[in-house]
Design a protein around this motif. Sequence first.
Motif, PDB file in Angstrom:
ATOM      1  N   GLU A   3     -11.313  49.051 -28.730  1.00 51.39           N
ATOM      2  CA  GLU A   3     -11.691  50.377 -29.203  1.00 51.39           C
ATOM      3  C   GLU A   3     -11.242  50.574 -30.650  1.00 51.39           C
ATOM      4  N   TYR A   4     -12.097  51.198 -31.443  1.00 51.07           N
ATOM      5  CA  TYR A   4     -11.784  51.422 -32.857  1.00 51.07           C
ATOM      6  C   TYR A   4     -10.578  52.342 -32.996  1.00 51.07           C
ATOM      7  N   GLU A   5      -9.659  51.967 -33.884  1.00 49.79           N
ATOM      8  CA  GLU A   5      -8.466  52.769 -34.128  1.00 49.79           C
ATOM      9  C   GLU A   5      -8.554  53.416 -35.501  1.00 49.79           C
ATOM     10  N   LYS A   6      -8.415  54.736 -35.540  1.00 49.57           N
ATOM     11  CA  LYS A   6      -8.377  55.437 -36.822  1.00 49.57           C
ATOM     12  C   LYS A   6      -7.105  55.053 -37.569  1.00 49.57           C
ATOM     13  N   GLY A  35     -13.138  63.807 -35.047  1.00 49.56           N
ATOM     14  CA  GLY A  35     -13.361  62.878 -36.132  1.00 49.56           C
ATOM     15  C   GLY A  35     -13.147  61.457 -35.632  1.00 49.56           C
ATOM     16  N   ASN A  36     -14.228  60.802 -35.178  1.00 48.29           N
ATOM     17  CA  ASN A  36     -14.090  59.472 -34.590  1.00 48.29           C
ATOM     18  C   ASN A  36     -13.662  58.424 -35.610  1.00 48.29           C
ATOM     19  N   LEU A  37     -13.968  58.657 -36.873  1.00 50.88           N
ATOM     20  CA  LEU A  37     -13.716  57.658 -37.898  1.00 50.88           C
ATOM     21  C   LEU A  37     -12.695  58.111 -38.929  1.00 50.88           C
ATOM     22  N   SER A  38     -12.218  59.337 -38.849  1.00 52.79           N
ATOM     23  CA  SER A  38     -11.284  59.879 -39.837  1.00 52.79           C
ATOM     24  C   SER A  38     -10.014  60.396 -39.172  1.00 52.79           C
ATOM     25  N   THR A 163     -21.579  43.273 -42.984  1.00 52.08           N
ATOM     26  CA  THR A 163     -20.294  42.898 -43.579  1.00 52.08           C
ATOM     27  C   THR A 163     -19.691  44.044 -44.395  1.00 52.08           C
ATOM     28  N   GLY A 164     -18.414  44.307 -44.138  1.00 53.55           N
ATOM     29  CA  GLY A 164     -17.688  45.315 -44.895  1.00 53.55           C
ATOM     30  C   GLY A 164     -17.845  46.730 -44.392  1.00 53.55           C
ATOM     31  N   SER A 165     -18.579  46.914 -43.297  1.00 52.24           N
ATOM     32  CA  SER A 165     -18.812  48.257 -42.764  1.00 52.24           C
ATOM     33  C   SER A 165     -18.181  48.399 -41.387  1.00 52.24           C
ATOM     34  N   PHE A 166     -18.283  49.612 -40.831  1.00 48.69           N
ATOM     35  CA  PHE A 166     -17.795  49.883 -39.480  1.00 48.69           C
ATOM     36  C   PHE A 166     -18.436  48.942 -38.464  1.00 48.69           C
ATOM     37  N   TRP A 167     -19.673  48.484 -38.751  1.00 49.65           N
ATOM     38  CA  TRP A 167     -20.413  47.670 -37.799  1.00 49.65           C
ATOM     39  C   TRP A 167     -20.352  46.182 -38.098  1.00 49.65           C
ATOM     40  N   TYR A 287     -20.899  53.800 -28.265  1.00 46.53           N
ATOM     41  CA  TYR A 287     -20.149  54.007 -27.027  1.00 46.53           C
ATOM     42  C   TYR A 287     -19.558  52.696 -26.516  1.00 46.53           C
ATOM     43  N   ALA A 288     -20.306  51.610 -26.672  1.00 45.86           N
ATOM     44  CA  ALA A 288     -19.796  50.308 -26.246  1.00 45.86           C
ATOM     45  C   ALA A 288     -18.583  49.915 -27.079  1.00 45.86           C
ATOM     46  N   LYS A 289     -18.658  50.112 -28.377  1.00 47.32           N
ATOM     47  CA  LYS A 289     -17.537  49.743 -29.245  1.00 47.32           C
ATOM     48  C   LYS A 289     -16.305  50.588 -28.955  1.00 47.32           C
ATOM     49  N   MET A 290     -16.517  51.878 -28.653  1.00 51.24           N
ATOM     50  CA  MET A 290     -15.393  52.765 -28.378  1.00 51.24           C
ATOM     51  C   MET A 290     -14.859  52.626 -26.956  1.00 51.24           C
ATOM     52  N   GLY A 291     -15.589  51.899 -26.094  1.00 53.83           N
ATOM     53  CA  GLY A 291     -15.169  51.741 -24.712  1.00 53.83           C
ATOM     54  C   GLY A 291     -15.505  52.928 -23.826  1.00 53.83           C
TER      55      GLY A 291
END
Length: 309
Positions: A3-6, A35-38, A163-167, A287-291
């Motif tokens: 899961e992505y961590e802020k 804020g999922n990304l901040s 490359t270089g992005s959230f994805w 949703y898959a990336k965040m679990g």
Amino acid sequence: MTEYEKPIVDITLVEEMISEHLGDGAVEITPLQGGNLSRVFSFNHEGQGYVIKFSDLEGAYQSEIFVSDLLSSQGIPFPRCIGHGKTGNLDYSILEKIEGRNLADFSAEEQRRRLPELIRILTHLNHIDLGGARGYGWIGAGGDGAFPTWKDYWESVYAEDQTGSFWENWYALFHTSCLEKEVFDEIYSRLTAYSHFNEPYRYFIHGDFHQWNILSDGSRITGILDCNCAYGDFLVDLAILDRHMDGHNVVQAYQDHQAQAGIVIPDFNERLKGAYYFKGLDGLRFYAKMGWTDAYEYTRNFLLGLDKS
């Protein structure tokens, strides 16, 4: 993929960035949820409320000052950006705080009561004057869209190389998460089939228009927050709102308002399907990336059932 961590942001750093822009004297510095990304904090300075956001994603707030000026100058209740910059590997942005609570925090009935006002604001938002801005897709710091056509935009969103992005390396999700390759490919093929209905239309798109980005004081909508702003077909925003307010007859309420306002929307059903597939596919991936497996299954089933032909 985990899961992505802020980013972790020390309170001392928050105080330093506030002081750099506003001077000393910030009080009530408080971490905020959402804020999922901040990483987000609220604070007060000389009697005025503000919000400061931090992200470790490169260029996270580049277009924010342009969008803030564009919307707030045309009567959209969007926070005015008063400062932004970079510290270490973090981008940050300071905005005036709009009072109110997330609409998501209110009961379903209270949310339903706000729907007519919400649709009026959305219609206004989607029809603002874009001035001399050109292009489609993500809005850059100068105000232009990043791509010459809608097709170029949505194809880039789902390109393997990010490359270089959230994805970055997102194809790994097919092997490490609940993201199913065959389901993704099926919905992508439907997006390809319907997207040409969306291609001729170029308006302002909020890109994340749902209850968690909308503020209310309980009697009215007070503000619209964070957006993944782009230029393209405004029905993308309707698709987002409808999926997040499922059961509230959002689409019918929207169509009723457009009819009353004398706004004709050609190829409405086809364009809305194209919008559902465009945003829904991104939802599955996110949703898959965040679990978030429940949200994944909910969106997956909706999209697969949308067009059986």
